[in-house]
Design a protein around this motif. Structure first.
Motif, mmCIF file in Angstrom:
data_model
loop_
_atom_site.group_PDB
_atom_site.id
_atom_site.type_symbol
_atom_site.label_atom_id
_atom_site.label_comp_id
_atom_site.label_asym_id
_atom_site.label_seq_id
_atom_site.Cartn_x
_atom_site.Cartn_y
_atom_site.Cartn_z
ATOM 1 N N LEU A 101 29.492 41.521 41.673
ATOM 2 C CA LEU A 101 28.524 40.488 41.313
ATOM 3 C C LEU A 101 28.680 39.252 42.205
ATOM 4 N N ALA A 102 29.918 38.916 42.549
ATOM 5 C CA ALA A 102 30.149 37.807 43.485
ATOM 6 C C ALA A 102 29.573 38.141 44.855
ATOM 7 N N ALA A 103 29.689 39.403 45.258
ATOM 8 C CA ALA A 103 29.139 39.832 46.544
ATOM 9 C C ALA A 103 27.617 39.729 46.542
ATOM 10 N N VAL A 104 26.985 40.128 45.436
ATOM 11 C CA VAL A 104 25.527 40.020 45.331
ATOM 12 C C VAL A 104 25.108 38.567 45.536
ATOM 13 N N ASP A 105 25.756 37.660 44.805
ATOM 14 C CA ASP A 105 25.419 36.237 44.923
ATOM 15 C C ASP A 105 25.631 35.727 46.344
ATOM 16 N N LEU A 106 26.757 36.086 46.936
ATOM 17 C CA LEU A 106 27.084 35.638 48.288
ATOM 18 C C LEU A 106 26.066 36.157 49.302
ATOM 19 N N TYR A 107 25.801 37.452 49.276
ATOM 20 C CA TYR A 107 24.895 38.041 50.257
ATOM 21 C C TYR A 107 23.452 37.583 50.044
ATOM 22 N N GLN A 108 23.060 37.414 48.789
ATOM 23 C CA GLN A 108 21.701 36.929 48.522
ATOM 24 C C GLN A 108 21.543 35.508 49.067
ATOM 25 N N ALA A 109 22.528 34.653 48.829
ATOM 26 C CA ALA A 109 22.471 33.285 49.350
ATOM 27 C C ALA A 109 22.442 33.279 50.875
ATOM 28 N N GLN A 110 23.252 34.130 51.481
ATOM 29 C CA GLN A 110 23.282 34.185 52.945
ATOM 30 C C GLN A 110 21.960 34.702 53.503
ATOM 31 N N SER A 111 21.325 35.623 52.797
ATOM 32 C CA SER A 111 20.030 36.131 53.273
ATOM 33 C C SER A 111 18.969 35.038 53.204
ATOM 34 N N GLU A 112 19.048 34.206 52.187
ATOM 35 C CA GLU A 112 18.071 33.129 52.032
ATOM 36 C C GLU A 112 18.304 31.990 53.014
ATOM 37 N N GLU A 113 19.548 31.791 53.434
ATOM 38 C CA GLU A 113 19.882 30.699 54.348
ATOM 39 C C GLU A 113 19.793 31.090 55.816
ATOM 40 N N ALA A 114 19.796 32.383 56.092
ATOM 41 C CA ALA A 114 19.798 32.847 57.487
ATOM 42 C C ALA A 114 18.496 32.482 58.182
ATOM 43 N N GLU A 115 18.625 31.939 59.368
ATOM 44 C CA GLU A 115 17.446 31.609 60.172
ATOM 45 C C GLU A 115 16.983 32.807 60.991
ATOM 46 N N ASP A 116 17.901 33.692 61.326
ATOM 47 C CA ASP A 116 17.588 34.888 62.097
ATOM 48 C C ASP A 116 17.117 35.975 61.124
ATOM 49 N N SER A 117 15.922 36.527 61.363
ATOM 50 C CA SER A 117 15.357 37.500 60.418
ATOM 51 C C SER A 117 16.193 38.777 60.332
ATOM 52 N N LYS A 118 16.810 39.197 61.435
ATOM 53 C CA LYS A 118 17.668 40.393 61.404
ATOM 54 C C LYS A 118 18.880 40.154 60.513
ATOM 55 N N VAL A 119 19.509 38.998 60.653
ATOM 56 C CA VAL A 119 20.663 38.645 59.817
ATOM 57 C C VAL A 119 20.230 38.575 58.354
ATOM 58 N N ALA A 120 19.092 37.945 58.087
ATOM 59 C CA ALA A 120 18.596 37.834 56.712
ATOM 60 C C ALA A 120 18.365 39.211 56.099
ATOM 61 N N THR A 121 17.775 40.108 56.876
ATOM 62 C CA THR A 121 17.504 41.457 56.379
ATOM 63 C C THR A 121 18.800 42.204 56.075
ATOM 64 N N ILE A 122 19.764 42.110 56.950
ATOM 65 C CA ILE A 122 21.046 42.791 56.717
ATOM 66 C C ILE A 122 21.707 42.273 55.451
ATOM 67 N N ARG A 124 20.252 40.865 52.898
ATOM 68 C CA ARG A 124 19.438 41.264 51.750
ATOM 69 C C ARG A 124 19.733 42.721 51.371
ATOM 70 N N LEU A 125 19.832 43.589 52.385
ATOM 71 C CA LEU A 125 20.168 44.998 52.121
ATOM 72 C C LEU A 125 21.569 45.140 51.525
ATOM 73 N N LEU A 126 22.510 44.350 52.032
ATOM 74 C CA LEU A 126 23.863 44.381 51.468
ATOM 75 C C LEU A 126 23.847 43.938 50.005
ATOM 76 N N ALA A 127 23.089 42.887 49.698
ATOM 77 C CA ALA A 127 22.994 42.419 48.307
ATOM 78 C C ALA A 127 22.449 43.530 47.417
ATOM 79 N N ASP A 128 21.421 44.241 47.892
ATOM 80 C CA ASP A 128 20.847 45.339 47.103
ATOM 81 C C ASP A 128 21.868 46.453 46.859
ATOM 82 N N THR A 129 22.633 46.794 47.884
ATOM 83 C CA THR A 129 23.638 47.841 47.731
ATOM 84 C C THR A 129 24.728 47.409 46.752
ATOM 85 N N GLU A 130 25.135 46.155 46.832
ATOM 86 C CA GLU A 130 26.164 45.668 45.906
ATOM 87 C C GLU A 130 25.635 45.652 44.474
ATOM 88 N N ARG A 131 24.341 45.422 44.288
ATOM 89 C CA ARG A 131 23.745 45.510 42.943
ATOM 90 C C ARG A 131 23.876 46.939 42.403
#
Length: 152
Positions: A101-122, A124-131
């Motif tokens: 659950l901590a990983a979901v929160d961390l990765y979701q926040a990082q996806s929202e803060e990322a300026e690079d769309s590739k980084v944001a997508t990665i 976001r996918l990690l957050a989904d997998t951790e869910r």
């Protein structure tokens, strides 16, 4: 307000936390007496190793360097894998769930803060997998509470 870590630093740290999570799931698999549960935990470990590889490749692409070993810290954020001492199946599952659950929160926040769309997508996918991992761990906890001893 000071600028936070740059994307490469976040990705480098995430590589280590994914490596630690993989190790943690392998340790849990060694404790499992049920073959199906053991195999599922090994699959979770493989997922985390795959995440680490994906992130390490992205880090290399961004920096031209590999990710070395980072000082041991928390597996996927908090709490620290290296502070975990219980061998109780319930404690192990609850710890792993908290970790996911901590990983979901961390990765979701990082996806929202990322300026690079590739980084944001990665991220976001990690957050989904951790869910998905968290859902599996919740299922195992409910089975344990119902008296199913498969998680031992």
């Amino acid at each position: 307000m000071g600028k936070g870590p740059n994307p490469a630093e976040l990705i480098g740290a995430a590589v280590q936390t994914e490596r630690e999570a993989a190790l943690f799931y392998r340790m849990m698999a060694d404790m499992a007496s049920d073959t199906a549960v053991r195999n599922r935990l090994l699959t979770l470990a493989d997922d985390e190793s795959s995440h680490a590889t994906t992130l390490a490749n992205l880090y290399h692409e961004m920096t031209g360097r590999g990710v070395g070993q980072i000082a041991p810290g928390a597996a996927e954020g908090e709490p620290s894998l290296f502070d975990f001492q219980s061998r109780s199946p319930r404690d192990v599952l609850e710890f792993a769930l908290q970790n996911e659950l901590a990983a979901v929160d961390l990765y979701q926040a990082q996806s929202e803060e990322a300026e690079d769309s590739k980084v944001a997508t990665i991220f976001r996918l990690l957050a989904d997998t951790e869910r998905e991992h968290a859902a599996y761990l919740r299922l195992q906890l409910s089975r344990l509470e119902e008296g199913d001893t498969q998680v031992h």
